[in-house]
Design a protein around this motif. Structure first.
Motif, PDB file in Angstrom:
ATOM      1  N   SER A 119      39.887  41.299  56.033  1.00  9.43           N
ATOM      2  CA  SER A 119      39.982  42.353  57.041  1.00  9.43           C
ATOM      3  C   SER A 119      40.114  43.693  56.338  1.00  9.43           C
ATOM      4  CB  SER A 119      41.189  42.133  57.966  1.00  9.43           C
ATOM      5  OG  SER A 119      42.400  42.410  57.285  1.00  9.43           O
ATOM      6  N   SER A 120      40.018  44.768  57.095  1.00  8.28           N
ATOM      7  CA  SER A 120      40.145  46.105  56.506  1.00  8.28           C
ATOM      8  C   SER A 120      41.479  46.268  55.800  1.00  8.28           C
ATOM      9  CB  SER A 120      40.002  47.172  57.598  1.00  8.28           C
ATOM     10  OG  SER A 120      38.713  47.142  58.172  1.00  8.28           O
ATOM     11  N   GLY A 121      42.547  45.889  56.486  1.00  7.74           N
ATOM     12  CA  GLY A 121      43.871  46.052  55.907  1.00  7.74           C
ATOM     13  C   GLY A 121      44.092  45.226  54.658  1.00  7.74           C
ATOM     14  N   TRP A 122      43.542  44.005  54.645  1.00 12.07           N
ATOM     15  CA  TRP A 122      43.693  43.175  53.452  1.00 12.07           C
ATOM     16  C   TRP A 122      42.962  43.794  52.262  1.00 12.07           C
ATOM     17  CZ3 TRP A 122      46.880  39.310  52.254  1.00 12.07           C
ATOM     18  CH2 TRP A 122      47.584  38.714  53.298  1.00 12.07           C
ATOM     19  N   PHE A 123      41.788  44.345  52.492  1.00 10.33           N
ATOM     20  CA  PHE A 123      41.075  45.011  51.403  1.00 10.33           C
ATOM     21  C   PHE A 123      41.861  46.212  50.889  1.00 10.33           C
ATOM     22  CE2 PHE A 123      36.982  42.933  52.653  1.00 10.33           C
ATOM     23  CZ  PHE A 123      36.603  42.523  51.383  1.00 10.33           C
ATOM     24  N   GLU A 124      42.490  46.940  51.797  1.00 15.03           N
ATOM     25  CA  GLU A 124      43.199  48.146  51.407  1.00 15.03           C
ATOM     26  C   GLU A 124      44.517  47.862  50.683  1.00 15.03           C
ATOM     27  OE1 GLU A 124      41.572  51.019  55.018  1.00 15.03           O
ATOM     28  OE2 GLU A 124      43.590  50.214  55.095  1.00 15.03           O
ATOM     29  N   GLU A 125      45.115  46.716  50.965  1.00 11.05           N
ATOM     30  CA  GLU A 125      46.454  46.447  50.460  1.00 11.05           C
ATOM     31  C   GLU A 125      46.515  45.465  49.293  1.00 11.05           C
ATOM     32  OE1 GLU A 125      49.187  48.095  51.405  1.00 11.05           O
ATOM     33  OE2 GLU A 125      47.864  49.297  52.682  1.00 11.05           O
ATOM     34  N   THR A 126      45.430  44.742  49.027  1.00  8.56           N
ATOM     35  CA  THR A 126      45.474  43.772  47.936  1.00  8.56           C
ATOM     36  C   THR A 126      44.061  43.517  47.415  1.00  8.56           C
ATOM     37  OG1 THR A 126      46.346  41.608  47.288  1.00  8.56           O
ATOM     38  CG2 THR A 126      45.211  41.720  49.395  1.00  8.56           C
ATOM     39  N   ASP A 127      43.963  42.899  46.250  1.00  2.00           N
ATOM     40  CA  ASP A 127      42.666  42.502  45.696  1.00  2.00           C
ATOM     41  C   ASP A 127      42.256  41.180  46.317  1.00  2.00           C
ATOM     42  OD1 ASP A 127      42.452  44.687  43.920  1.00  2.00           O
ATOM     43  OD2 ASP A 127      43.774  43.691  42.494  1.00  2.00           O
ATOM     44  N   MET A 128      41.128  41.184  47.012  1.00  2.00           N
ATOM     45  CA  MET A 128      40.669  39.975  47.688  1.00  2.00           C
ATOM     46  C   MET A 128      39.876  39.079  46.734  1.00  2.00           C
ATOM     47  SD  MET A 128      41.944  40.288  50.641  1.00  2.00           S
ATOM     48  CE  MET A 128      41.094  39.061  51.646  1.00  2.00           C
ATOM     49  N   PRO A 129      39.852  37.762  46.989  1.00  3.56           N
ATOM     50  CA  PRO A 129      39.082  36.858  46.133  1.00  3.56           C
ATOM     51  C   PRO A 129      37.622  37.291  46.047  1.00  3.56           C
ATOM     52  CG  PRO A 129      40.484  35.604  47.610  1.00  3.56           C
ATOM     53  CD  PRO A 129      40.566  37.040  48.059  1.00  3.56           C
ATOM     54  N   GLY A 130      37.155  37.466  44.828  1.00  7.80           N
ATOM     55  CA  GLY A 130      35.792  37.929  44.625  1.00  7.80           C
ATOM     56  C   GLY A 130      35.605  38.401  43.196  1.00  7.80           C
ATOM     57  N   PRO A 131      34.454  38.963  42.869  1.00  6.23           N
ATOM     58  CA  PRO A 131      34.151  39.329  41.480  1.00  6.23           C
ATOM     59  C   PRO A 131      35.059  40.405  40.916  1.00  6.23           C
ATOM     60  CG  PRO A 131      32.477  40.190  42.987  1.00  6.23           C
ATOM     61  CD  PRO A 131      33.323  39.236  43.776  1.00  6.23           C
ATOM     62  N   ASP A 132      35.419  41.386  41.734  1.00  3.53           N
ATOM     63  CA  ASP A 132      36.259  42.477  41.222  1.00  3.53           C
ATOM     64  C   ASP A 132      37.644  41.969  40.836  1.00  3.53           C
ATOM     65  OD1 ASP A 132      34.136  44.160  41.682  1.00  3.53           O
ATOM     66  OD2 ASP A 132      34.914  44.921  43.589  1.00  3.53           O
ATOM     67  N   ARG A 133      38.216  41.104  41.675  1.00  4.80           N
ATOM     68  CA  ARG A 133      39.537  40.567  41.354  1.00  4.80           C
ATOM     69  C   ARG A 133      39.469  39.675  40.131  1.00  4.80           C
ATOM     70  NH1 ARG A 133      43.634  37.475  45.493  1.00  4.80           N
ATOM     71  NH2 ARG A 133      42.673  35.526  44.823  1.00  4.80           N
ATOM     72  N   ASP A 134      38.419  38.864  40.030  1.00  8.29           N
ATOM     73  CA  ASP A 134      38.306  37.983  38.865  1.00  8.29           C
ATOM     74  C   ASP A 134      38.180  38.791  37.577  1.00  8.29           C
ATOM     75  OD1 ASP A 134      38.520  35.778  40.431  1.00  8.29           O
ATOM     76  OD2 ASP A 134      36.532  34.948  39.956  1.00  8.29           O
ATOM     77  N   GLU A 135      37.412  39.854  37.632  1.00  2.32           N
ATOM     78  CA  GLU A 135      37.244  40.682  36.432  1.00  2.32           C
ATOM     79  C   GLU A 135      38.578  41.302  36.015  1.00  2.32           C
ATOM     80  OE1 GLU A 135      34.714  44.625  34.927  1.00  2.32           O
ATOM     81  OE2 GLU A 135      34.324  43.728  36.893  1.00  2.32           O
ATOM     82  N   LYS A 136      39.307  41.805  36.979  1.00  2.88           N
ATOM     83  CA  LYS A 136      40.604  42.417  36.687  1.00  2.88           C
ATOM     84  C   LYS A 136      41.594  41.376  36.157  1.00  2.88           C
ATOM     85  CE  LYS A 136      42.030  45.368  39.693  1.00  2.88           C
ATOM     86  NZ  LYS A 136      42.632  46.007  40.907  1.00  2.88           N
ATOM     87  N   THR A 137      41.591  40.194  36.795  1.00  2.00           N
ATOM     88  CA  THR A 137      42.526  39.146  36.376  1.00  2.00           C
ATOM     89  C   THR A 137      42.208  38.644  34.978  1.00  2.00           C
ATOM     90  OG1 THR A 137      42.820  38.432  38.674  1.00  2.00           O
ATOM     91  CG2 THR A 137      43.461  36.876  36.955  1.00  2.00           C
ATOM     92  N   ARG A 138      40.915  38.428  34.710  1.00  8.58           N
ATOM     93  CA  ARG A 138      40.532  37.921  33.385  1.00  8.58           C
ATOM     94  C   ARG A 138      40.886  38.935  32.303  1.00  8.58           C
ATOM     95  NH1 ARG A 138      37.066  37.446  29.314  1.00  8.58           N
ATOM     96  NH2 ARG A 138      36.683  35.310  28.538  1.00  8.58           N
TER      97      ARG A 138
END
Length: 264
Positions: A119-138
């Protein structure tokens, strides 16, 4: 003569802050909103502690305290107020608030098991599962543990994804939704999930703020009583000294799972 508006103090999660303020602006009542950080459901005891703090700090002059939360991993269990009713939707989590009813949520879940909600709020408040989060986590793992260990940790910490098959965006038509829809589609493609979009519904949140607390959609907790899980389709109930309360007359104000990585 029109009835004077009531005054409600609403405690909500930042994951739904835009939707809360949108509904408050349209409510016939006076709503003051206090927000807690997204993600407290990951630590239910901390969520309960923070909710108690907010309830205690609400001050005087309110007709009721509204909870802009679901049960949220039992984070609302044990809450009470000595002099004011607490009102909360019958919901396990915030997705029910965005969809408009627990029945809508249940029907979608039964038709689409393995759904991860965006949702909009989830995108704004946390990193959602996807390529950007994986890159940051790795990158974080590489910096802390080195390349080889980072690959191992990424594999181990992403095992929960096999339980999900669809990325579904709840669209309230808010500013930026088009971009978030595109981002959800990108995440779904990256994760190998299907994609879906469902329209949000303000029915539940508007009823909460308008004081239209029918027993099917809401629990009204009498002063001095406590919120507890019901472990059935009603989700929550109130009790005092171990005795459950079947219903509460709130007077004139009353009207007629994303778990493994921290989302409920």
């Amino acid at each position: 003569m029109s009835q004077e508006p009531h005054s409600y103090y609403l405690i909500g999660c930042r994951a739904v802050w835009r939707e809360l303020y949108l509904c408050a602006a349209q409510s016939k009542n006076r709503i003051e909103i206090a927000l807690l950080p997204q993600g407290l459901h990951n630590t239910p005891d901390l969520l309960r502690k923070e909710m108690r703090r907010m309830i205690s700090n609400a001050g005087e002059g309110w007709d009721a305290i509204l909870c802009g939360y679901g049960l949220c991993c039992n984070g609302l269990a044990g809450l009470s107020h000595p002099t004011l009713p607490l009102v909360l939707p019958r919901a396990h989590d915030c997705i029910t608030l965005l969809l408009g009813s627990k029945e809508t949520y249940r029907d979608y879940f039964e038709a689409h098991p393995g759904t991860y909600w965006y949702s909009s709020g989830w995108f704004e408040e946390t990193d959602m599962p996807g390529p950007d989060r994986d890159e940051k986590t790795r990158q974080m793992y590489v910096e802390k543990y080195g390349e080889e260990n980072a690959d191992f940790l990424m594999e181990e910490t992403q095992r929960w994804r096999v339980n999900y098959h669809c990325a579904t965006f709840v669209d309230w038509g808010l500013k930026g939704s088009i971009d978030y829809i595109a981002e959800t589609q990108k995440c779904a493609e990256y994760l190998g999930w299907s994609y879906d979009r469902v329209e949000g519904n303000n029915k539940l949140l508007m009823a909460l703020m308008n004081g239209e607390w029918d027993e099917r959609g809401f629990l009204v907790v009498p002063p001095g009583h406590t919120i507890i899980p019901s472990h059935d389709e009603t989700i929550v109930k109130a009790e005092k000294d171990g005795a459950a309360v079947k219903e509460f007359d709130a007077g004139p104000t009353a009207g007629s799972i994303n778990m493994p990585d921290g989302k409920w």
